[in-house]
Design a protein around this motif. Structure first.
Motif, PDB file in Angstrom:
ATOM      1  N   GLY A 153       0.817  -1.204   0.000  1.00 36.26           N
ATOM      2  CA  GLY A 153       0.000   0.000   0.000  1.00 36.26           C
ATOM      3  C   GLY A 153       0.855   1.261   0.000  1.00 36.26           C
ATOM      4  N   ARG A 154       1.939   1.245   0.769  1.00 40.07           N
ATOM      5  CA  ARG A 154       2.860   2.385   0.786  1.00 40.07           C
ATOM      6  C   ARG A 154       3.556   2.539  -0.565  1.00 40.07           C
ATOM      7  NH1 ARG A 154       7.057   1.796   5.391  1.00 40.07           N
ATOM      8  NH2 ARG A 154       7.674   3.833   4.577  1.00 40.07           N
ATOM      9  N   ILE A 155       3.946   1.426  -1.170  1.00 41.21           N
ATOM     10  CA  ILE A 155       4.598   1.474  -2.483  1.00 41.21           C
ATOM     11  C   ILE A 155       3.647   2.056  -3.523  1.00 41.21           C
ATOM     12  CG2 ILE A 155       5.507   0.037  -4.356  1.00 41.21           C
ATOM     13  CD1 ILE A 155       6.511  -1.900  -2.122  1.00 41.21           C
TER      14      ILE A 155
ATOM     15  N   LYS B 104      12.446   5.533  -3.559  1.00 46.27           N
ATOM     16  CA  LYS B 104      11.949   4.981  -2.304  1.00 46.27           C
ATOM     17  C   LYS B 104      11.050   3.778  -2.561  1.00 46.27           C
ATOM     18  CE  LYS B 104      11.503   4.814   2.100  1.00 46.27           C
ATOM     19  NZ  LYS B 104      12.673   4.423   2.925  1.00 46.27           N
ATOM     20  N   ALA B 105      10.243   3.843  -3.615  1.00 45.15           N
ATOM     21  CA  ALA B 105       9.359   2.728  -3.938  1.00 45.15           C
ATOM     22  C   ALA B 105      10.160   1.467  -4.252  1.00 45.15           C
ATOM     23  CB  ALA B 105       8.463   3.090  -5.123  1.00 45.15           C
TER      24      ALA B 105
ATOM     25  N   GLU C 222       4.209  -5.502 -11.415  1.00 45.13           N
ATOM     26  CA  GLU C 222       3.062  -4.863 -12.069  1.00 45.13           C
ATOM     27  C   GLU C 222       2.932  -3.404 -11.664  1.00 45.13           C
ATOM     28  OE1 GLU C 222      -0.492  -7.731 -12.917  1.00 45.13           O
ATOM     29  OE2 GLU C 222       0.296  -8.296 -10.955  1.00 45.13           O
ATOM     30  N   LEU C 223       3.118  -3.126 -10.383  1.00 43.71           N
ATOM     31  CA  LEU C 223       3.024  -1.753  -9.896  1.00 43.71           C
ATOM     32  C   LEU C 223       4.089  -0.861 -10.518  1.00 43.71           C
ATOM     33  CD1 LEU C 223       2.359  -2.173  -6.053  1.00 43.71           C
ATOM     34  CD2 LEU C 223       0.858  -1.066  -7.708  1.00 43.71           C
ATOM     35  N   LEU C 224       5.337  -1.292 -10.449  1.00 47.06           N
ATOM     36  CA  LEU C 224       6.435  -0.438 -10.894  1.00 47.06           C
ATOM     37  C   LEU C 224       6.437  -0.269 -12.406  1.00 47.06           C
ATOM     38  CD1 LEU C 224       8.853   1.256 -10.140  1.00 47.06           C
ATOM     39  CD2 LEU C 224      10.266  -0.814 -10.153  1.00 47.06           C
ATOM     40  N   TYR C 225       6.165  -1.339 -13.142  1.00 46.35           N
ATOM     41  CA  TYR C 225       6.141  -1.233 -14.602  1.00 46.35           C
ATOM     42  C   TYR C 225       5.084  -0.229 -15.053  1.00 46.35           C
ATOM     43  CZ  TYR C 225       5.125  -2.483 -19.457  1.00 46.35           C
ATOM     44  OH  TYR C 225       4.881  -2.443 -20.807  1.00 46.35           O
TER      45      TYR C 225
END
Length: 377
Positions: free
Chosen positions: A160-162, A184-185, A261-264
């Motif tokens: 959730g923080r990421i 940071k992520a 998936e989030l970072l891409y």
């Protein structure tokens, strides 16, 4: 003639011959017999169920329909999939259910006319009928687990923080702030991966790696596939690109796949924004930018970000007691990849010949660099 007979004649005319004349003949038969609609829909649901047996998943089907046909057909496909899911009634797992919930659908009342509707349906069925077999992602399905994959655990506070950090990185117009937030992520992702591996080791969890398909949409699919590969590698996953159907299959443990998936997705948003600003600056300087500029920009961005991601991941400390655990997970990912893809080929990135695009893409990647940083105030 029975409704089944009407559909049989339409299928013989339209589905097994790719000519336009035969398609028109089949559509005319269906348009003239409204009573055949229910049987036509049932046959479509059977085609969808057959696609699941050949390794396809809901998002995969809609993605290829969009690529090969258009949004109208994608909505028809979404409606078929939702209807088939209700008729099937099987529990296929949270990831599968999320795909179905996100599908576009088409209301029957929105049909322009019966002939146009029947034509679109038959065009869709032609495509569904010819879908080849894909690599089966649900390795555990044969052992009695739902074919949609293992159930997802509730999202952790760390993820959730990421997610929140990446949303801020996408929204900001200041490169330095986006850099710090993305950095940071990635740091949190690397720590999260280590924490998950440690928890699994302590609990003696034997769950193996999963596999997911992530869409790689046009334009500039090659550069985007390179970016996804870099994100996957930095997060203990491996990716294989399927150019024909517009996706990459990513193999890894569940928490790492979520991070990928989030970072891409976030980096794609950031890259697009940076490319738009770079093009505006180039035009202001009197230089016309081209497709080659954009391809070179994204290729450089993917290459440079990959270097930054690897550096950020390497900076996260790992205790010696955890090294064997991480090594065994890496082996497990490699073995699963080899089973899915016993043979792979490499491809050369095309269209990367614009020096200005490469320079601007590298500069944008530096602004989005992902390196371990101190906690933001």
């Amino acid at each position: 003639m029975s409704t089944s007979g009407t559909v049989d004649r339409a299928f013989r005319s339209a589905l097994y011959d790719t000519g336009d004349d035969t398609l028109d003949t089949g559509a005319s038969l269906l348009a003239a017999d409204p009573a055949a609609d229910a049987e036509l829909a049932r046959r479509g649901e059977d085609l969808v169920a057959s696609a699941w047996q050949r390794g396809w998943q809901p998002a995969d089907v809609v993605r290829v329909v969009r690529r090969e046909l258009d949004e109208t057909h994608a909505r028809l496909a979404g409606s078929l999939i939702c209807a088939q899911a209700l008729r099937d009634g099987r529990v296929r797992g949270a990831r599968w259910e999320a795909q179905v919930a996100g599908l576009p659908t088409s209301e029957a009342a929105a049909r322009a006319d019966r002939f146009s509707y029947a034509t679109a349906v038959l065009e869709l069925y032609r495509l569904l009928l010819r879908l080849p077999a894909l690599e089966p992602l649900d390795e555990a399905a044969g052992a009695g687990e739902p074919p949609g994959g293992r159930e997802r655990k509730p999202e952790s506070r760390m993820l959730g923080r990421i997610r929140a950090l990446l949303a801020k990185a996408e929204a900001t117009g200041f490169p330095e702030e986006a850099e710090a937030l993305s950095a940071k992520a990635q740091e949190l992702m690397a720590r999260h991966s280590v924490d998950e591996a440690l928890l699994a080791a302590r609990a003696a969890v034997t769950e193996g790696p999963d596999a997911v398909r992530i869409g790689v949409d046009p334009p500039y699919e090659q550069a985007k596939a390179v970016l996804l590969d870099a994100v996957a590698a930095a997060n203990h996953c491996r990716a294989v690109w399927n150019e024909a159907f517009g996706f990459s299959t990513v193999v890894g443990f569940a928490s790492d796949l979520e991070a990928v998936e989030l970072l891409y997705t976030s980096l794609l948003v950031q890259a697009t924004g940076a490319m738009t600003r770079a093009e505006a600056a180039q035009r202001a300087g009197g230089r016309k930018r081209t497709k080659t500029f954009r391809q070179s920009f994204l290729a450089a961005y993917a290459h440079r970000v990959g270097v930054r991601l690897a550096a950020a991941a390497a900076e996260v400390p790992v205790g010696e007691d955890l090294l064997p655990v991480l090594a065994s997970r890496e082996v497990a990912v490699g073995e699963r990849m080899d089973r899915l893809f016993p043979e792979t080929t490499t491809t050369r990135l095309r269209g990367v010949s614009d020096a200005a695009g490469w320079e601007e893409g590298s500069r944008a990647a530096d602004a989005a660099q992902v390196r371990g940083r101190k906690r933001l105030p």
